[in-house]
Write a protein that holds these residues in place. Structure first.
Motif, PDB file in Angstrom:
ATOM      1  N   SER A  51       0.831  -1.206   0.000  1.00  0.00           N
ATOM      2  CA  SER A  51       0.000   0.000   0.000  1.00  0.00           C
ATOM      3  C   SER A  51       0.863   1.253   0.000  1.00  0.00           C
ATOM      4  CB  SER A  51      -0.926   0.003   1.223  1.00  0.00           C
ATOM      5  OG  SER A  51      -1.794  -1.107   1.204  1.00  0.00           O
ATOM      6  N   ALA A  52       1.927   1.227   0.806  1.00  0.00           N
ATOM      7  CA  ALA A  52       2.828   2.380   0.859  1.00  0.00           C
ATOM      8  C   ALA A  52       3.507   2.599  -0.484  1.00  0.00           C
ATOM      9  CB  ALA A  52       3.867   2.171   1.957  1.00  0.00           C
ATOM     10  N   SER A  53       3.905   1.516  -1.133  1.00  0.00           N
ATOM     11  CA  SER A  53       4.538   1.630  -2.450  1.00  0.00           C
ATOM     12  C   SER A  53       3.580   2.231  -3.469  1.00  0.00           C
ATOM     13  CB  SER A  53       4.998   0.246  -2.923  1.00  0.00           C
ATOM     14  OG  SER A  53       5.527   0.291  -4.228  1.00  0.00           O
ATOM     15  N   ALA A  54       2.299   1.878  -3.332  1.00  0.00           N
ATOM     16  CA  ALA A  54       1.285   2.389  -4.264  1.00  0.00           C
ATOM     17  C   ALA A  54       0.804   3.781  -3.888  1.00  0.00           C
ATOM     18  CB  ALA A  54       0.097   1.434  -4.302  1.00  0.00           C
ATOM     19  N   GLY A  55       1.099   4.200  -2.654  1.00  0.00           N
ATOM     20  CA  GLY A  55       0.631   5.508  -2.202  1.00  0.00           C
ATOM     21  C   GLY A  55      -0.849   5.534  -1.903  1.00  0.00           C
ATOM     22  N   VAL A  56      -1.383   4.377  -1.473  1.00  0.00           N
ATOM     23  CA  VAL A  56      -2.806   4.295  -1.141  1.00  0.00           C
ATOM     24  C   VAL A  56      -2.952   3.597   0.208  1.00  0.00           C
ATOM     25  CG1 VAL A  56      -3.487   4.178  -3.572  1.00  0.00           C
ATOM     26  CG2 VAL A  56      -3.140   2.053  -2.285  1.00  0.00           C
ATOM     27  N   SER A  57      -4.141   3.679   0.766  1.00  0.00           N
ATOM     28  CA  SER A  57      -4.419   2.978   2.017  1.00  0.00           C
ATOM     29  C   SER A  57      -4.801   1.533   1.716  1.00  0.00           C
ATOM     30  CB  SER A  57      -5.567   3.665   2.761  1.00  0.00           C
ATOM     31  OG  SER A  57      -6.768   3.570   2.006  1.00  0.00           O
ATOM     32  N   ARG A  58      -4.778   0.693   2.730  1.00  0.00           N
ATOM     33  CA  ARG A  58      -5.191  -0.708   2.544  1.00  0.00           C
ATOM     34  C   ARG A  58      -6.626  -0.814   2.034  1.00  0.00           C
ATOM     35  NH1 ARG A  58      -2.467  -4.855   6.330  1.00  0.00           N
ATOM     36  NH2 ARG A  58      -4.538  -5.764   6.275  1.00  0.00           N
ATOM     37  N   PRO A  59      -7.582  -0.035   2.599  1.00  0.00           N
ATOM     38  CA  PRO A  59      -8.952  -0.131   2.073  1.00  0.00           C
ATOM     39  C   PRO A  59      -9.044   0.198   0.585  1.00  0.00           C
ATOM     40  CG  PRO A  59      -8.970   0.948   4.208  1.00  0.00           C
ATOM     41  CD  PRO A  59      -7.530   0.821   3.808  1.00  0.00           C
ATOM     42  N   VAL A  60      -8.269   1.181   0.142  1.00  0.00           N
ATOM     43  CA  VAL A  60      -8.284   1.517  -1.288  1.00  0.00           C
ATOM     44  C   VAL A  60      -7.707   0.366  -2.099  1.00  0.00           C
ATOM     45  CG1 VAL A  60      -7.296   3.018  -3.054  1.00  0.00           C
ATOM     46  CG2 VAL A  60      -8.217   4.009  -0.950  1.00  0.00           C
ATOM     47  N   LEU A  61      -6.624  -0.223  -1.618  1.00  0.00           N
ATOM     48  CA  LEU A  61      -6.024  -1.364  -2.320  1.00  0.00           C
ATOM     49  C   LEU A  61      -7.042  -2.486  -2.482  1.00  0.00           C
ATOM     50  CD1 LEU A  61      -3.311  -2.552  -3.452  1.00  0.00           C
ATOM     51  CD2 LEU A  61      -2.989  -3.567  -1.189  1.00  0.00           C
ATOM     52  N   TYR A  62      -7.813  -2.732  -1.419  1.00  0.00           N
ATOM     53  CA  TYR A  62      -8.768  -3.839  -1.454  1.00  0.00           C
ATOM     54  C   TYR A  62     -10.058  -3.500  -2.202  1.00  0.00           C
ATOM     55  CZ  TYR A  62      -5.912  -6.806   1.493  1.00  0.00           C
ATOM     56  OH  TYR A  62      -4.898  -7.609   1.973  1.00  0.00           O
ATOM     57  N   ARG A  63     -10.153  -2.286  -2.708  1.00  0.00           N
ATOM     58  CA  ARG A  63     -11.248  -2.007  -3.640  1.00  0.00           C
ATOM     59  C   ARG A  63     -10.992  -2.679  -4.983  1.00  0.00           C
ATOM     60  NH1 ARG A  63     -11.778   4.549  -3.021  1.00  0.00           N
ATOM     61  NH2 ARG A  63     -12.330   4.622  -0.789  1.00  0.00           N
ATOM     62  N   TYR A  64      -9.731  -2.921  -5.259  1.00  0.00           N
ATOM     63  CA  TYR A  64      -9.350  -3.462  -6.565  1.00  0.00           C
ATOM     64  C   TYR A  64      -8.960  -4.934  -6.512  1.00  0.00           C
ATOM     65  CZ  TYR A  64      -9.340   1.420  -7.945  1.00  0.00           C
ATOM     66  OH  TYR A  64      -9.719   2.716  -8.204  1.00  0.00           O
ATOM     67  N   PHE A  65      -8.732  -5.458  -5.319  1.00  0.00           N
ATOM     68  CA  PHE A  65      -8.383  -6.867  -5.155  1.00  0.00           C
ATOM     69  C   PHE A  65      -9.222  -7.441  -4.015  1.00  0.00           C
ATOM     70  CE2 PHE A  65      -4.681  -4.627  -6.768  1.00  0.00           C
ATOM     71  CZ  PHE A  65      -4.394  -5.359  -7.910  1.00  0.00           C
ATOM     72  N   ALA A  66      -9.786  -8.604  -4.243  1.00  0.00           N
ATOM     73  CA  ALA A  66     -10.676  -9.194  -3.241  1.00  0.00           C
ATOM     74  C   ALA A  66      -9.934  -9.506  -1.949  1.00  0.00           C
ATOM     75  CB  ALA A  66     -11.318 -10.457  -3.803  1.00  0.00           C
TER      76      ALA A  66
END
Length: 224
Positions: A51-66
């Protein structure tokens, strides 16, 4: 009224299509970020580090991956596509088959050496699913099509192309893992041994079907 309904449906379809395209593009960006995190932190890179590498929060990451399995499957598909994109230009040339085998092995080893931590994560199965399951099918299908085309061009039965392709994928994975872990010989040496094994296996199978390699390194069917 009907025209209005059609326009509304068309507008909704257009928005859905644009959202799907955006979602796929965003997933691809997040996969690239996951690869960067794994390259930096190793196969055990955490979701927080991704998430840090992507510059997003975990919840945002899990919007795109189950879940984590879904993310790792996407990384596996990314790795497989890297291999396919590297191999296809080599396999589809008109150069002698042995040269294609040698170059293909060189390309493959160079690709996995560029991301060893990603390779280890994918072959170690850190989650319940095999993150490379789809990727292995992708690569095997590409090799099978190429082998099948060669066999059909020679007028031979192409039924063996699929099992041989899966065998080559397994050989590549096991050899790659051994080399990346041990590093007891150079990449050039491993490539030479690997390509020699693959070539002589192919040459042996070809000879059983009356196919020989001429002086130009081309395959030729011997008339009975």
């Amino acid at each position: 009224m009907r025209d209005g309904v059609k326009d509304l449906v068309s507008s909704e379809d257009g928005r859905a299509s644009r959202w799907d395209e955006h979602r796929e593009a965003r997933r691809a960006e997040l996969v690239e970020a996951a690869v960067a995190a794994i390259d930096e932190h190793g196969p055990g890179a955490s979701i927080a580090q991704v998430s840090a590498s992507a510059g997003v929060s975990r919840p945002v990451l899990y919007r795109y991956f189950a879940d984590k399995d879904d993310l790792y499957r996407a990384v596996g598909a990314w790795g497989a596509q890297q291999v396919i994109d590297g191999l296809l230009p080599v396999l589809l040339t008109d150069t002698p088959i042995r040269e294609r085998v040698e170059k293909g092995c060189e390309v493959y080893l160079r690709l996995i050496a560029a991301h060893p931590h990603v390779f280890f994560l994918l072959v170690e199965h850190p989650t319940t699913d095999d993150p490379l399951a789809d990727g292995k099918e992708m690569v095997a299908a590409t090799i099978a099509r190429t082998l099948g085309d060669v066999l059909r061009d020679l007028g031979l039965d192409a039924a063996g192309a699929e099992p041989w392709a899966h065998g080559l994928v397994g050989l590549g994975l096991s050899t790659g893992e051994w080399w990346l872990r041990r590093r007891t010989m150079s990449r050039a040496a491993v490539s030479r041994y690997l390509s020699s094994f693959v070539w002589h296996a192919f040459e042996g199978i070809a000879s059983e079907h009356g196919v020989v390699v001429d002086r130009q390194g081309k395959l030729r069917l011997v008339a009975e």
